[in-house]
Write a protein that holds these residues in place. Structure first.
Motif, short mmCIF file in Angstrom:
data_model
loop_
_atom_site.label_atom_id
_atom_site.label_comp_id
_atom_site.label_asym_id
_atom_site.label_seq_id
_atom_site.Cartn_x
_atom_site.Cartn_y
_atom_site.Cartn_z
N PHE A 32 1.04 -1.38 -0.03
CA PHE A 32 -0.20 0.03 0.14
C PHE A 32 0.87 1.33 0.00
CE2 PHE A 32 -2.21 3.26 2.43
CZ PHE A 32 -3.37 3.54 1.44
N LYS A 33 1.93 1.45 0.85
CA LYS A 33 2.95 2.40 0.86
C LYS A 33 3.23 2.73 -0.56
CE LYS A 33 7.16 4.09 3.13
NZ LYS A 33 7.84 3.65 4.31
N GLU A 34 3.78 1.32 -1.26
CA GLU A 34 4.50 1.82 -2.61
C GLU A 34 2.99 2.39 -3.55
OE1 GLU A 34 5.68 -2.17 -3.89
OE2 GLU A 34 7.35 -2.27 -2.39
N ILE A 35 2.01 1.95 -3.35
CA ILE A 35 0.93 2.68 -4.15
C ILE A 35 0.82 4.03 -4.27
CG2 ILE A 35 -1.54 2.64 -4.58
CD1 ILE A 35 -1.42 -0.27 -4.04
N VAL A 36 0.68 4.53 -2.72
CA VAL A 36 0.54 5.67 -2.22
C VAL A 36 1.86 6.71 -2.93
CG1 VAL A 36 0.63 7.44 -0.34
CG2 VAL A 36 -0.72 5.47 -0.34
N THR A 37 3.24 6.03 -2.71
CA THR A 37 4.20 6.79 -3.23
C THR A 37 4.17 7.04 -4.76
OG1 THR A 37 5.63 5.65 -1.54
CG2 THR A 37 6.77 6.75 -3.37
N ALA A 38 3.65 5.91 -5.46
CA ALA A 38 3.61 6.11 -7.07
C ALA A 38 2.54 7.15 -7.31
CB ALA A 38 3.26 4.63 -7.59
N LEU A 39 1.56 7.21 -6.54
CA LEU A 39 0.48 8.00 -6.77
C LEU A 39 0.77 9.58 -6.58
CD1 LEU A 39 -2.69 6.14 -5.56
CD2 LEU A 39 -1.97 6.69 -8.15
N PHE A 40 1.37 9.55 -5.26
CA PHE A 40 1.54 10.99 -4.93
C PHE A 40 3.06 11.48 -4.26
CE2 PHE A 40 -2.54 9.39 -3.24
CZ PHE A 40 -3.43 9.94 -3.96
N GLY A 41 4.05 10.69 -4.57
CA GLY A 41 5.31 11.03 -4.34
C GLY A 41 5.68 10.74 -2.72
N GLU A 42 7.08 10.80 -2.69
CA GLU A 42 7.87 10.42 -1.55
C GLU A 42 6.84 11.32 -0.39
OE1 GLU A 42 9.82 8.35 -0.62
OE2 GLU A 42 9.97 7.28 -2.53
N GLN A 43 6.48 12.29 -0.47
CA GLN A 43 6.05 13.02 0.67
C GLN A 43 4.73 12.79 1.23
OE1 GLN A 43 5.65 14.14 -2.59
NE2 GLN A 43 3.64 14.99 -3.20
N ALA A 44 4.10 12.00 0.50
CA ALA A 44 3.04 11.06 1.16
C ALA A 44 2.95 9.85 1.76
CB ALA A 44 1.55 11.18 0.02
#
Length: 447
Positions: free
Chosen positions: A35-47
């Motif tokens: 899930f963390k990888e998905i969030v990173t791919a969508l919104f970048g490292e800041q999220a």
């Protein structure tokens, strides 16, 4: 694994009139990193920093992750990522997004879902959208397919021992019907009856057969006539979902993907493309040989009064390190040598005796040492390697020809075992395993 059609309402408008089915994957606690990888791919490292807490609070044990692809009339795609939960006929879908302050959040929408003929009806705010079950990729407009085909996605999805169903020309006078069972048998003389509502099917057959002869007749027919009745949901190019007895069963793999999955442990990292040239009969032969070897070992150990743990899926035979070694030691105990003596005799007789039915099929034997997560990883790696090599050395003393097939690997704590509460089972994690690797070249690979 769950598959469901998800349609986020806020992006439905006049432009989007044709849809593909979405694929969702059930998330457990071990998938938090995914899930963390998905969030990173969508919104970048800041999220990414907030992903773990967000997952635990809003998704874990509550929702499934889903991907939705929408197609407009010009075949332009729009992909959405979100999480959903369904209770009865009500579905709540949440789109992942960032709020005005850049914080990860989820915008939720609630739909009522109902089967309407060959469509699903999604209703919100009094407005219903009908979404077709199937979609044709080579056409500019959607239409309902007259074929369904798929291999089971996992062992948990097998319905009535059936691993694949193929129905082609469903609305023709002579539809082609293929039903394969887990043991390699096929349905003899299958017939199909369509229900009145369009997506209910009854399949009947006269018994189970070993295969078909060149003239089309069935050979080795056994068992009684049987039948199943189910509803189905087409999933574009991802097979279909079979619904029966109030449960969903996913049949969403191709033939080569299915066999690559179930044979991966026995053929050492086999890929789907490696199996394209093999006939169905050849692939079934590999499965049957694998199953027969494990059953022969289980029977032989039982007759010898030796307790072993054999995984019917992976083929691994597991023994606890407490039987073989002292605490924090890589030196075989006397008790361990006695146990191995009996274990190896049966193993050699069944698997690699020149009179064995399986001698020609064996490529290698993988011997793995495992530890729990306690202590330093580098030390555990060294200990797991040393224990695997100690077992191999003793095997060489007793049965040199068997040792020639053995490859040793130390896995440290890379493959831990967890209990039903998701906690590490340290005692079960400390183990030594044997696994047979089959030689694909020993089988007839002609297609």
């Amino acid at each position: 694994m769950t598959y469901l059609l998800i349609v986020p309402w806020r992006l439905l408008g006049e432009k989007y009139d044709v849809y593909m089915h979405a694929r969702s994957k059930e998330l457990g606690v071990e998938k938090a990193e995914f899930f963390k990888e998905i969030v990173t791919a969508l919104f970048g490292e800041q999220a990414a920093g907030a992903a773990e807490d967000f997952y635990k609070e809003n998704i874990e044990g509550q929702r499934d992750y889903a991907v939705l692809t929408l197609l407009d009339q010009r075949q332009n795609e729009k992909v959405l990522y979100g999480c959903y939960k369904a209770e009865g006929s009500v579905m709540d879908f949440g789109c992942l997004k960032l709020d005005g302050s850049g914080q990860l959040t989820m915008e939720t929408m609630e739909f009522s879902v109902k089967v309407a003929g060959r469509n699903l009806g999604f209703t919100r705010n009094g407005i219903t959208r009908l979404v077709p079950y199937g979609y044709a990729h080579n056409s500019s407009a959607g239409f309902v397919s007259d074929s369904i085909y798929g291999y089971v996605s996992s062992t948990e999805d097998i319905y009535k021992d059936i691993v694949s169903i193929g129905l082609h020309g469903m609305y023709s006078e002579e539809p082609r019907i293929y039903i394969n069972f887990a043991d390699g048998d096929i349905a003899a003389n299958p017939v199909m009856e369509l229900g009145d509502n369009g997506n209910t099917i009854t399949l009947s057959w006269e018994g189970r057969a070993e295969g078909k002869n060149i003239d089309g007749s069935y050979r080795g027919v056994i068992g009684e006539p049987d039948s199943i009745t189910f509803q189905y949901l087409l999933c574009g190019n991802m097979g279909f979902v079979l619904r029966a007895d109030s449960q969903n069963y996913c049949y969403q793999l191709t033939r080569d993907e299915y066999y690559a999955d179930i044979l991966n442990d026995s053929l050492q990292k086999v890929k789907a493309e490696d199996l394209k040239e093999m006939s169905d009969d050849s692939l079934k032969q590999v499965v049957i040989v694998q199953k027969d070897i494990l059953e022969a070992l289980q029977s032989a150990y039982g007759a010898a009064g030796i307790e072993v743990e054999i995984d019917g899926q992976s083929g691994k035979i597991t023994m606890s390190d407490s039987i073989l070694f002292g605490l924090d030691s890589a030196e075989l105990s006397e008790e361990g040598k006695a146990y191995l003596g009996g274990f190896l005799k049966v193993y050699a007789d069944v698997v690699l005796d020149e009179g064995s039915d399986y001698y020609d099929y064996i490529d290698a034997i993988l011997l793995e040492g495992h530890t729990d997560s306690s202590g330093d990883y580098a030390y555990n790696q060294q200990l797991s390697e040393a224990r695997a090599e100690a077992v191999d050395d003793y095997c060489y003393e007793l049965y040199p020809f068997l040792s020639n097939y053995i490859d040793t690997v130390g896995r440290a704590s890379d493959d831990l075992i967890y209990n039903e509460n998701g906690e590490e089972d340290k005692e079960a994690s400390r183990r030594v395993t044997f696994k047979i690797l089959l030689d694909l070249e020993a089988f007839d690979t002609s297609n």
